[in-house]
Write an enzyme that holds these catalytic residues in place. Structure first.
Site, PDB file in Angstrom:
ATOM      1  N   HIS A 354       6.204   0.492  -8.379  1.00  0.00           N
ATOM      2  CA  HIS A 354       5.315   0.390  -7.208  1.00  0.00           C
ATOM      3  C   HIS A 354       6.059   0.333  -5.887  1.00  0.00           C
ATOM      4  O   HIS A 354       5.445  -0.012  -4.867  1.00  0.00           O
ATOM      5  CB  HIS A 354       4.443  -0.866  -7.319  1.00  0.00           C
ATOM      6  CG  HIS A 354       3.308  -0.740  -8.272  1.00  0.00           C
ATOM      7  ND1 HIS A 354       2.107  -0.157  -7.945  1.00  0.00           N
ATOM      8  CD2 HIS A 354       3.194  -1.119  -9.565  1.00  0.00           C
ATOM      9  CE1 HIS A 354       1.295  -0.196  -8.989  1.00  0.00           C
ATOM     10  NE2 HIS A 354       1.930  -0.770  -9.992  1.00  0.00           N
ATOM     11  N   ARG A 546      -0.718  -6.754   3.734  1.00  0.00           N
ATOM     12  CA  ARG A 546       0.441  -7.638   3.805  1.00  0.00           C
ATOM     13  C   ARG A 546       1.245  -7.330   5.060  1.00  0.00           C
ATOM     14  O   ARG A 546       1.440  -6.161   5.416  1.00  0.00           O
ATOM     15  CB  ARG A 546       1.278  -7.412   2.543  1.00  0.00           C
ATOM     16  CG  ARG A 546       2.498  -8.263   2.379  1.00  0.00           C
ATOM     17  CD  ARG A 546       2.962  -8.203   0.924  1.00  0.00           C
ATOM     18  NE  ARG A 546       3.118  -6.832   0.456  1.00  0.00           N
ATOM     19  CZ  ARG A 546       4.269  -6.163   0.465  1.00  0.00           C
ATOM     20  NH1 ARG A 546       5.361  -6.740   0.942  1.00  0.00           N
ATOM     21  NH2 ARG A 546       4.341  -4.929  -0.020  1.00  0.00           N
TER      22      ARG A 546
END
Length: 813
Positions: A354, A546
């Site tokens: 990822h 984030r």
């Protein structure tokens, strides 16, 4: 499933289980009673699903993830059971507001960002596709943290999401497993000369499972999410207690429970690193022991068909220690020889990567491994020896390649490269967007791709349309269903049938009204946290994710400062009112990300307090961003900010949620943005910025000072920062941010993309002023989002990696 039975069961739980009556004013107990009612209906189908899988003796997949960002369960469970209307009517009859009960449920604190939310969407889609997949994770007592903003700065507070218990989970102590740490290894040789390794003198803890039902969409299937809680082998030491040393008597219990106390401890210090590695091993060992125990219970010690019947998907590098742990279990506990165990491991493990950031790939010091997991370190050394022999046979004498590919990175302190362990031990390695997968093959994992090109593949991420359209935006979902039917809920590609409606004036007017209603709901939601008036007619420009430098919230703020400067200079002849909403958490140890939050809030204070600005521009930082907040934000967004440095974002999934709800994207050619633009067409996407190749080329001669000197707008922005305009009473606090922006070593190339970003934002303003054309583009974005369903992603995983057979379950009503 009808109103009458729901009312009767609610009264039973409210009055008899919870002991409440009409005098109780707290919505929490009403929520708990309703959750029990819904949970009953899940459990019936849960048992039927378990029995169906057992009777079929089908191949199973197990999804190992350190995060499952589930959000709230009640509304999703009602939707997937098909009882929304019945529950709404039942609560109305009881004089209760369903929305208030839904809002009483805390977000499950089991994840941080996109990784965990993706895992949650994945297991939803697995159940909807009736695939026998079990999720394995950790039951964190506290979430990452609850974010407060004090004087513009992030303050972390404990997120005790389990304070009032969790009505959705069932503890299953009968499936507890023992997890070893520390100790040493001994090698014994039997009378036949066979060597056997024993891991002894260990400090053990117990992993206790808690199961949560995961319902598919109105199909009778309810899969399992099993989360592990760490506990001590003994609650407390009675001798210590009787001797009066009360703290020491529970020391072992506290040490054990710390492992699953907090999601992602701050690993900036050695204790944090130890705890993080303990978490990863607990997840891997408990989950593998669980699967093997189930197998042995049905097949004995015959593992000949194990690889044909089981598959483990590793969600990012965190669970990659599972490769070594499966080898340990098969060899040490079940007596398989090396070759048998390695054949099983390499045919059951599959790895999803990822990240493209090398620093985000797990590395653990060999010394720490030897201290904490000595037997696992031996297994990894053995795996590495076998692997390097394979590399050497392919490229004889290539010492540099051997050093690059070794699972052990040499240096002053040897490191275990966990991503490499995952690649070597897996039969499939996938990225999560087409660009990301290509960059893995050409860059980060190039040596491995040259060795095993057949292992590597792409699986573009998605999101579940049940939660992220039908659940969070029911008014828009109803409009869509009225136009094209409800088949899109399980086949999102059918949204393409919306495309002709973009040319229907009446439909566009209805679409516009639905979106305005969503913006009004978002305004009301934000008023609970901010005493600020937002204009629903303004462009709602949103970046929620984030906080990280590569995601470039800083570039967004520089543009906001540019807009502020334009207003102050009177450059508003062709102005479009704009509300910029930013939200997200910074990791507790991430200094620069926390400084960026402070900058956003200081700029926000100056802009929102200036009477000259008025409704022309608002900047709001939304604290404590979480799943339930996104469910409010997503439907009310006009412009989705996906502005990461090209080549840094693996995929992104927020971009898909916004697109699905009719937002337009401004973005770079990064992650899944590329595929979004391909699906919707370049004319319905606001592209800016350097490409990944241009970023790479620029790195050799990047000169931000020269770029700033040639751009008057950027000069004015930097001057406002450097003169302290946004920190007049806090001198110097943004010096590090300013220095990073002006540094020729800035890896995020913020200044390089500023002019292109401003120009794209000007195109956004021009487009938004033509309301009818904007709505047309909004409809086309939604219509083109069919590819980005996790149903499609999971079907791809299953077709190419897992190869499971869907299992029908009896009770769908």
């Amino acid at each position: 499933m009808d109103k009458e039975h729901l009312v009767a069961d609610f009264k039973h739980y409210y009055g008899h289980r919870l002991g409440r009556d009409e005098h109780c004013k707290s919505p929490h107990y009403a929520y708990e009673a309703l959750a029990m009612v819904v949970s009953d209906r899940l459990i019936v189908r849960w048992k039927e699903t378990y029995n169906a899988y057992r009777d079929e003796d089908c191949k199973r997949a197990f999804y190992l993830s350190m995060e499952f960002l589930m959000g709230r369960t009640l509304s999703n469970a009602m939707l997937n059971l098909g009882i929304n209307n019945a529950v709404d009517n039942a609560m109305y009859e009881l004089g209760l507001e369903l929305e208030e009960l839904i809002d009483s449920e805390p977000d499950a604190g089991l994840g941080n960002g996109g990784l965990g939310r993706l895992a949650a969407c994945f297991i939803d889609s697995c159940a909807t596709l009736q695939l026998p997949v079990t999720g394995y994770g950790l039951r964190y007592e506290y979430g990452m943290f609850s974010q407060d903003i004090v004087n513009g700065e992030q303050v972390e507070k404990p997120d005790h999401w389990l304070r009032n218990g969790n009505v959705w989970e069932i503890e299953r102590p009968e499936y507890t497993h023992r997890i070893k740490f520390g100790g040493r290894t001994e090698t014994h040789t039997d009378e036949l000369g066979n060597k056997k390794v024993y891991w002894v003198d260990t400090h053990d803890i117990l992993a206790v499972p808690f199961d949560t039902p995961i319902p598919g969409y109105q199909n009778g299937t309810v899969n399992t999410l099993r989360l592990w809680k760490a506990t001590a082998t003994e609650e407390f030491d009675l001798q210590e207690f009787n001797a009066g040393d009360y703290a020491e008597s529970v020391a072992a219990k506290n040490t054990a429970e710390n492992i699953t106390m907090v999601l992602y401890p701050n690993d900036a210090n050695e204790n944090g690193k130890v705890l993080r590695l303990r978490q990863q091993y607990l997840l891997a060992s408990a989950s593998l022991q669980d699967v093997i125990a189930n197998w042995v219970g049905r097949h004995g010690n015959d593992f000949s068909e194990f690889a044909a019947k089981n598959c483990f998907q590793l969600n990012d590098t965190h669970p990659s220690i599972a490769v070594a742990e499966l080898m340990r279990l098969l060899i040490d506990m079940y007596g398989l020889d090396w070759d048998e165990a390695w054949h099983i491991t390499r045919n059951t493990m599959a790895y999803t990567n990822h990240t493209l950031l090398p620093e985000a790939l797990e590395r653990w010091s060999v010394d720490l491994f030897k201290q904490l997991l000595p037997r696992l370190m031996e297994v990894i050394f053995d795996i590495n020896a076998h692997f390097l022999a394979e590399v050497s046979a392919r490229w004889p004498g290539d010492i540099d390649r051997l050093a690059r590919m070794s699972l052990i990175e040499e240096g002053p302190q040897q490191q275990v490269r966990m991503a490499y362990l995952a690649i070597v031990g897996s039969y499939s390695v996938n990225g999560v967007a087409e660009l990301h997968s290509k960059l893995l093959q050409q860059g980060l994992f190039r040596d491995f791709y040259e060795l095993w090109p057949e292992k590597f593949n792409n699986k573009t991420n998605g999101v579940t349309p049940r939660r992220w359209l039908a659940g969070c935006n029911p008014e828009l979902a109803q409009l869509i269903t009225g136009a094209i039917g409800d088949g899109w809920l399980t086949d999102l590609s059918l949204l393409k049938n919306l495309k002709p409606f973009a040319d229907d004036k009446t439909f566009r007017e209805r679409w516009y009204q639905v979106r305005q209603n969503a913006k009004e709901r978002l305004i009301n939601y934000k008023k609970q946290e901010h005493d600020i008036d937002l204009d629903a007619d303004a462009l709602f420009d949103v970046q929620v994710k984030r906080i990280h430098e590569y995601k470039r919230q800083l570039l967004n703020v520089l543009h906001v400062i540019h807009l502020y400067d334009r207003i102050k200079r009177g450059d508003t002849a062709t102005w479009t009112n704009r509300c910029v909403l930013i939200g997200g958490k910074a990791a507790p140890g991430y200094y620069m990300a926390k400084k960026i939050i402070k900058l956003i809030n200081n700029v926000s204070h100056v802009i929102n307090s200036d009477p000259d600005i008025g409704n022309k521009l608002k900047l709001v930082f939304m604290p404590n961003y979480r799943v339930s907040a996104m469910e409010k934000i997503c439907p009310g967004t006009d412009l989705s900010e996906q502005i990461s440095t090209a080549g840094k974002e693996a995929s992104g999934t927020g971009n898909m949620k916004f697109m699905m709800n009719g937002a337009l994207t401004i973005g770079t050619l990064d992650g899944a943005n590329i595929e979004i633009r391909e699906e919707v067409g370049h004319e319905n996407f606001f592209l800016f910025g350097l490409t990944e190749a241009q970023i790479e080329e620029l790195s050799h001669h990047y000169d931000p000072a020269s770029i700033i000197s040639q751009d008057e707008d950027l000069q004015r922005v930097m001057n406002l920062l450097e003169c302290g305009h946004f920190n007049q009473f806090e001198p110097g606090i943004f010096d590090d941010i300013i220095a990073s922006v002006k540094s020729p070593h800035d890896p995020w190339k913020t200044v390089a993309d500023f002019r292109s970003y401003v120009d794209a934002q000007n195109r956004v303003e021009d487009a938004y002023r033509d309301k009818d054309h904007w709505i047309r583009m909004s409809i086309l974005n939604c219509a083109a989002s069919g590819k980005f369903s996790t149903d499609r992603t999971i079907a791809d995983y299953n077709d190419n990696i897992w190869k499971l057979t869907p299992v029908s379950v009896g009770n769908k009503d």
